[in-house]
Design an enzyme around this catalytic site. Structure first.
Site, mmCIF file in Angstrom:
data_model
loop_
_atom_site.group_PDB
_atom_site.id
_atom_site.type_symbol
_atom_site.label_atom_id
_atom_site.label_comp_id
_atom_site.label_asym_id
_atom_site.label_seq_id
_atom_site.Cartn_x
_atom_site.Cartn_y
_atom_site.Cartn_z
ATOM 1 N N LYS A 161 0.878 -1.185 0.000
ATOM 2 C CA LYS A 161 0.000 0.000 0.000
ATOM 3 C C LYS A 161 0.905 1.222 0.000
ATOM 4 O O LYS A 161 1.762 1.358 0.878
ATOM 5 C CB LYS A 161 -0.893 -0.046 1.237
ATOM 6 C CG LYS A 161 -1.510 1.274 1.677
ATOM 7 C CD LYS A 161 -2.616 1.033 2.689
ATOM 8 C CE LYS A 161 -2.583 2.038 3.832
ATOM 9 N NZ LYS A 161 -3.698 1.841 4.785
ATOM 10 N N LYS A 163 1.227 5.209 0.466
ATOM 11 C CA LYS A 163 0.589 6.432 0.938
ATOM 12 C C LYS A 163 0.732 7.483 -0.161
ATOM 13 O O LYS A 163 1.822 7.634 -0.738
ATOM 14 C CB LYS A 163 1.289 6.913 2.219
ATOM 15 C CG LYS A 163 1.037 5.995 3.402
ATOM 16 C CD LYS A 163 -0.417 6.098 3.806
ATOM 17 C CE LYS A 163 -0.675 5.469 5.156
ATOM 18 N NZ LYS A 163 -2.087 5.595 5.541
ATOM 19 N N GLU A 214 -7.878 4.170 -1.278
ATOM 20 C CA GLU A 214 -8.445 4.276 0.064
ATOM 21 C C GLU A 214 -8.626 5.737 0.468
ATOM 22 O O GLU A 214 -7.706 6.541 0.344
ATOM 23 C CB GLU A 214 -7.497 3.565 1.046
ATOM 24 C CG GLU A 214 -8.008 3.494 2.464
ATOM 25 C CD GLU A 214 -7.035 2.766 3.391
ATOM 26 O OE1 GLU A 214 -6.033 2.184 2.909
ATOM 27 O OE2 GLU A 214 -7.270 2.796 4.610
ATOM 28 N N LYS A 263 -11.047 -1.127 10.875
ATOM 29 C CA LYS A 263 -10.113 -0.915 11.998
ATOM 30 C C LYS A 263 -10.962 -0.964 13.257
ATOM 31 O O LYS A 263 -11.815 -0.095 13.464
ATOM 32 C CB LYS A 263 -9.449 0.452 11.907
ATOM 33 C CG LYS A 263 -8.317 0.543 10.919
ATOM 34 C CD LYS A 263 -7.699 1.926 10.969
ATOM 35 C CE LYS A 263 -6.666 2.087 9.876
ATOM 36 N NZ LYS A 263 -6.409 3.513 9.578
#
Ligand code: NPG
Length: 369
Positions: A161, A163, A214, A263
């Protein structure tokens, strides 16, 4: 189960490297652990947030106060307590989900330890090990990023992933895709850094075979995410926007996302996290388990959740060494790109007194005061 004592341990662990996101740069993990002592067993949990309200509105000091003055007194008023009672006992307190989560989780850990059941069994996990993804921070240059990704792939991570933020998005994605090939499972995380006027730009990410984008837009912008979803081919995944199972249902009904990052802390605990899993599974929506740079205490419980059947995408469930040279539990180690799900009682790992002592900077009683 009767709670006899609740203690907050402020801990500060250095990170092995700095971790930059669109909302800030972290060089250490500065948080607290909750230790709940009951007449049956002792339970531990980790506050997922940070000292500053940059990822979400809660922060460590706000959670300390919320727990001390509002959440713990309500739970103590129950007398006999089980983890399943906590949510309702604190429901009238608005928000403070990360604080609620750490309290419910520590109580759940104590409860499960008292009858020798693991988090994995309690939550309904179906796997003994889970694939590990890794979150790669924003870097100063593309060569530095390619080096970092090569290192993680060498260690065996199965999904990367990146950022992203405006100015660090299409080019790094293109570079990683070109360098490591089409088979690499790759996704990006913007942590709310864009607005709907960036839709044309974000559409350029469609050329690079991403699993998902995301949280591109603000956490309260479900309408914007729905509009963006209709404009880009890459599935939109929500993180910050989803704070409850109801949010998840709303976001799905609006077409604001096609994937959900679960989460547990963000949604108030593992019980609500499981409800989101169940809702998503019933709707055919893939979910994956996010991370908040947890030590072994938080990581252990996340691994149990990530082993539920609907967690069909690799999570931010990295090995301890991704962040810490020395963890406060036995470290979680990659094995063929996977991490074993703890199967001992409760979270399945113990806090090691030596390492804990080295990172503890303060101790506060929450009960009795
Ligand atoms: O591997 O634990 C991990 C961290 C994964 O990128 C990660 N977390 O936005 O999801 C996120 C981000 C985060 C970090 C969020 C710290 C909040 C605090």
């Amino acid at each position: 189960m009767k709670i006899e004592r609740i203690e907050l341990l402020h801990v500060r662990l250095p990170l092995v490297g700095r971790f930059r996101t669109s909302f800030g740069t972290a060089t250490d993990r500065d948080t607290f652990l909750l230790r709940v002592v009951t007449d049956a067993a002792e339970g531990w949990a980790e506050f997922a947030g940070d000292p500053d309200p940059l990822y979400c509105s809660e922060f460590a000091a706000s959670a300390h106060l919320a727990l001390r003055d509002h959440l713990v007194p309500r739970v103590m008023a129950l007398g006999e307590v089980t983890a399943a009672m906590v949510g309702q006992a604190v429901e009238e307190i608005k928000g403070h989900r990360l604080a609620k989560a750490v309290l419910e989780t520590a109580i759940l850990d104590a409860e499960l330890r008292s009858y020798g059941m693991s988090f994995a069994t309690y939550l309904g996990s179906v796997r003994a090990r889970v694939p590990a993804g890794v979150s790669v921070g924003i870097m100063d240059s593309i060569p530095e990023l390619l080096d970092a990704v090569a290192g993680y792939l060498g260690e065996g991570y199965l999904r990367i992933k990146l950022k992203i933020e405006p100015g660090w998005d299409v080019e790094p994605v293109r570079a990683v895709r070109t360098e490591f090939g089409d088979d690499l499972q790759l996704q990006v995380d913007a942590n709310t850094a864009y607005s709907l006027t960036d839709a044309e730009h974000l559409r350029r990410l469609d050329d690079h075979g991403l699993l998902l984008i995301e949280q591109p837009l603000a956490e309260d912008d479900l309408r914007g995410h729905a509009a963006l979803s209709a404009l880009v081919r890459t599935p939109i995944c929500l993180d910050e926007s989803i704070t409850s199972a109801r949010d998840a249902a709303t976001a799905l009904a609006l077409g604001a996302c096609r994937v959900i990052n679960v989460k547990p802390a963000r949604v108030g605990g593992y019980l609500e996290a499981r409800r989101i899993h169940d809702l998503a599974a019933a709707s055919g929506v893939p979910v994956w388990c996010g991370g908040m740079l947890e030590t072994g205490v938080g990581r252990a419980a996340n691994l149990a959740l990530a082993a539920l059947p609907g967690f069909v995408l690799p999570g931010d469930t990295s090995a301890s060494s991704r962040y810490y040279a020395e963890d406060i539990t036995e470290p979680f180690v990659l094995d063929g790109g996977h991490l074993n799900v703890p199967d001992g009682p409760g979270i399945g790992v113990d806090v090691l007194p030596g390492p804990l002592g080295r990172v503890t900077v303060a101790r506060h009683d929450l009960y009795p005061l």
